[in-house]
Design an enzyme around this catalytic site. Sequence first.
Site, mmCIF file in Angstrom:
data_model
loop_
_atom_site.group_PDB
_atom_site.id
_atom_site.type_symbol
_atom_site.label_atom_id
_atom_site.label_comp_id
_atom_site.label_asym_id
_atom_site.label_seq_id
_atom_site.Cartn_x
_atom_site.Cartn_y
_atom_site.Cartn_z
ATOM 1 N N GLU A 24 0.831 -1.213 0.000
ATOM 2 C CA GLU A 24 0.000 0.000 0.000
ATOM 3 C C GLU A 24 0.865 1.262 0.000
ATOM 4 O O GLU A 24 2.080 1.192 0.222
ATOM 5 C CB GLU A 24 -0.937 -0.001 1.210
ATOM 6 N N LYS A 85 -5.394 10.740 0.942
ATOM 7 C CA LYS A 85 -5.380 9.378 1.488
ATOM 8 C C LYS A 85 -6.699 8.755 1.043
ATOM 9 O O LYS A 85 -7.765 9.209 1.440
ATOM 10 C CB LYS A 85 -5.282 9.470 3.017
ATOM 11 N N VAL A 105 -5.133 0.500 3.334
ATOM 12 C CA VAL A 105 -5.279 -0.956 3.257
ATOM 13 C C VAL A 105 -6.587 -1.289 2.538
ATOM 14 O O VAL A 105 -6.623 -2.148 1.652
ATOM 15 C CB VAL A 105 -5.251 -1.574 4.680
ATOM 16 N N ASP A 137 -16.199 6.111 14.393
ATOM 17 C CA ASP A 137 -15.010 5.908 13.568
ATOM 18 C C ASP A 137 -14.522 4.457 13.590
ATOM 19 O O ASP A 137 -13.888 4.014 14.540
ATOM 20 C CB ASP A 137 -13.895 6.865 14.016
ATOM 21 N N SER A 139 -12.453 1.925 10.949
ATOM 22 C CA SER A 139 -11.707 1.948 9.684
ATOM 23 C C SER A 139 -12.398 1.147 8.591
ATOM 24 O O SER A 139 -12.907 0.045 8.832
ATOM 25 C CB SER A 139 -10.307 1.390 9.909
ATOM 26 N N ASP A 141 -10.899 -0.392 6.549
ATOM 27 C CA ASP A 141 -10.069 -1.596 6.371
ATOM 28 C C ASP A 141 -10.829 -2.852 6.792
ATOM 29 O O ASP A 141 -10.678 -3.912 6.175
ATOM 30 C CB ASP A 141 -8.785 -1.517 7.210
ATOM 31 N N LYS A 158 -2.633 -0.985 15.787
ATOM 32 C CA LYS A 158 -2.071 -0.083 16.788
ATOM 33 C C LYS A 158 -2.975 0.034 18.013
ATOM 34 O O LYS A 158 -4.190 0.127 17.885
ATOM 35 C CB LYS A 158 -1.866 1.312 16.202
#
Length: 302
Positions: A24, A85, A105, A137, A139, A141, A158
Amino acid sequence: MQRFSVSPEVAAAIAAGRPVVALETTLVTHGLPQPDGLRVAAELERIVVAHGALPATIGILDGVVRVGMTPAELERLAGMPGVAKVNPSTIAAVVAAGGCGSTTVAATLVAAERAGIRVFATGGIGGVHRQAEVTGDVSADLLALARHRVAVVTAGAKAVLDLPRTVEMLETLGVPVLGLGTDEFPAFYRRASGLRVDRRCDSIAEVAATIRAHVEVGPATGVVVANPVPDADEMPEGIYEAALAAALTAADQAGVCGRDVTPFLLDRVRTATGGASIAVNRALLANNAAVAAEIAVALTAS
Ligand code: PSU
Ligand code: MN
């Protein structure tokens, strides 16, 4: 008008059934400061090659989603301050406008699957954010992993995220989580989180066999290959806890939201650790690229 382009080299490798690893570009443009981002991107490609596979770095240039960017193209993208992004919800806007962007991702998964690539290396996937019950929120992903049949090698996620809820969500979405040499879902800068994986695999062959089993009988989802940062590169716990707290407080005070949250937190962890987080990030990325290449090789071996 052509909006999706696979480099001739990558297309030939896929057509011949040779091992290919997707990479990525958001980590290059937003995850690391320059020139680290560009250097790391080149390093990851070299590592993939050294482990027997062909890298396919994915990003958007001049309205075209490119699978297998050239070094010059990557340099151009990394050299654009404030470049977008891009996630699956914004690909169309960027492409239709003839713009450029780095792919998260989630967006990389869209392009990788379409190109026919089965293995993808990143640093850490996005997940459910802390206080998601307030901000909403989560992601993209995670949903992308539920939609695209690609194995993603990641150092967990993370701990700036809500890790228990992230792992819970992967289960809800039907995305298997394999731990390479570990029983625990890794926490990116650290090897362990106390959260269990669905299966511990102690070899690349075992990972490949489980991915094969998933593809043969499982749902049409991706697979998470959780690969902890090497022991020697792990961030010391005290430094990590302090950096995490500083980053979360700063984000709260600055009121950052949406797509800006992850880059903001990564940057604050970097300043709070005096730059040490970059070395950890590089180490886990290198480790993930090597493992992804080995998995790609194992999956193509008959
Ligand atoms: N993890 C990193 N560095 C990064 C990212 C993740 O260590 O730059 C990027 C990835 O591209 C991931 C994205 O897809 O952040 C997640 O952003 P968000 O939380 O906005 O979905
Ligand atoms: Mn988000």
